[in-house]
Design an enzyme around this catalytic site. Structure first.
Site, PDB file in Angstrom:
ATOM      1  N   LYS A 161      -3.173   0.281  -3.818  1.00 51.32           N
ATOM      2  CA  LYS A 161      -4.425   0.718  -2.706  1.00 51.32           C
ATOM      3  C   LYS A 161      -4.324   1.973  -2.187  1.00 51.32           C
ATOM      4  O   LYS A 161      -6.539   2.175  -2.261  1.00 51.32           O
ATOM      5  CB  LYS A 161      -3.915  -0.215  -1.498  1.00 51.32           C
ATOM      6  CG  LYS A 161      -3.941  -1.921  -1.628  1.00 51.32           C
ATOM      7  CD  LYS A 161      -4.997  -2.540  -2.498  1.00 51.32           C
ATOM      8  CE  LYS A 161      -5.033  -4.323  -1.623  1.00 51.32           C
ATOM      9  NZ  LYS A 161      -6.269  -4.795  -1.885  1.00 51.32           N
ATOM     10  N   TYR A 171       2.811  -2.150  -3.304  1.00 57.06           N
ATOM     11  CA  TYR A 171       1.335  -2.458  -2.522  1.00 57.06           C
ATOM     12  C   TYR A 171       0.407  -0.886  -2.667  1.00 57.06           C
ATOM     13  O   TYR A 171      -0.496  -1.122  -2.978  1.00 57.06           O
ATOM     14  CB  TYR A 171       1.218  -3.286  -1.631  1.00 57.06           C
ATOM     15  CG  TYR A 171       0.314  -3.911  -0.883  1.00 57.06           C
ATOM     16  CD1 TYR A 171      -0.260  -4.627  -1.044  1.00 57.06           C
ATOM     17  CD2 TYR A 171       0.010  -2.585   0.474  1.00 57.06           C
ATOM     18  CE1 TYR A 171      -1.356  -5.101  -0.641  1.00 57.06           C
ATOM     19  CE2 TYR A 171      -0.957  -3.633   0.928  1.00 57.06           C
ATOM     20  CZ  TYR A 171      -2.216  -4.434   0.653  1.00 57.06           C
ATOM     21  OH  TYR A 171      -2.999  -4.961   1.173  1.00 57.06           O
TER      22      TYR A 171
END
Length: 262
Positions: free
Chosen positions: A156, A152
């Site tokens: 990002k 993740y």
């Protein structure tokens, strides 16, 4: 209050997405709402219509480029062209590198990095033709520091780089692109962890100089600022932490180093 035209919000049914929708609706925008649950989206659109806000649903799994484009184009046919894109949809597997698999890594990148790419690809040509547009991507402080959830976090971080590329390449067409990096936000997605550790928000508070975690409205207000040509018309390629000071420095470590209270 700044007035907006047509605003596309992904992840519109989530805690942050809902606050963003509410904020733009209050500002008089026409809205396109995107999320995966078509029935819930239509119900949300109906409630907005009852309150006097023009809105359309664009249900899609953002990992599917074709379905995303088709859903957005169908919504645009009802609302008119998109002026502002808010890439808010995201999420991912928790864990460490050791527990990350090739499949979970790919899934997090597909949703958090490729998804925003597919959304922008569906509207960028129209923005170029009109020579105006604002894109606000929602990254995370996880994209700035190693705070767990590595797949993740990597996605990002990639979203920050992608935003800067958008700003540089499409700036000559009058299109601005900026990215927000929230810290902890009190949303329903935390409920499982709250159930396991009811004091989790209180325990996290010590890491934040402002001594609280964010509410969804804190993020929505920052999004509206960056989206506004009136307020942020000369801001593009910017990365704005909305994190209560978390990434400014480590106040807990500072106190231990100096033997003073912070």
């Amino acid at each position: 209050m700044t007035r907006f035209q047509t605003v596309l919000v992904t992840g519109a049914l989530g805690g942050i997405g809902g606050a963003i929708v509410d904020h733009f609706a209050a500002a008089g925008a026409t809205l396109i709402l995107s999320d995966r649950d078509a029935a819930a989206l239509e119900a949300r659109v109906a409630r907005l219509a009852e309150a006097g806000t023009k809105a359309a649903a664009a249900p899609a799994d953002l990992r599917d480029a074709g379905a995303t484009r088709a859903a957005i184009e169908a919504a645009v046919a009802r609302t008119g062209p998109v002026d502002v894109v808010v890439n808010n949809a995201g999420g991912g597997e928790r864990g460490s590198l050791a527990s990350t698999t090739a499949e979970t890594w790919a899934a997090d990148v597909e949703l958090n990095l490729n998804g925003p790419y597919h959304v922008v690809a569906a509207v960028i040509d129209g923005m170029k033709e009109r020579r105006r547009g604002s894109i606000v991507n929602i990254s995370s402080v996880n994209g700035l520091q190693a705070l767990g959830h590595p797949a993740y976090s990597a996605a990002k971080a990639g979203l920050i780089s992608y935003t800067r590329a958008l700003a540089v390449e499409y700036g000559p067409f009058g299109i601005r692109a900026n990215v927000i990096c929230p810290g902890t936000v009190r949303t329903p997605i935390w409920q499982e962890r709250v159930d396991r550790k009811p004091e989790i928000f209180e325990s996290l508070r010590k890491w934040y100089p402002l001594q609280r975690v964010a509410e969804p409205a804190d993020i929505a207000k920052a999004v509206a600022f960056l989206a506004s040509d009136e307020l942020a018309g000369f801001i593009t390629g910017a990365m704005l932490p909305v994190d209560g000071g978390l990434t400014a420095g480590n106040r807990v470590m500072a106190g231990e180093l100096t033997l003073e209270e912070f």
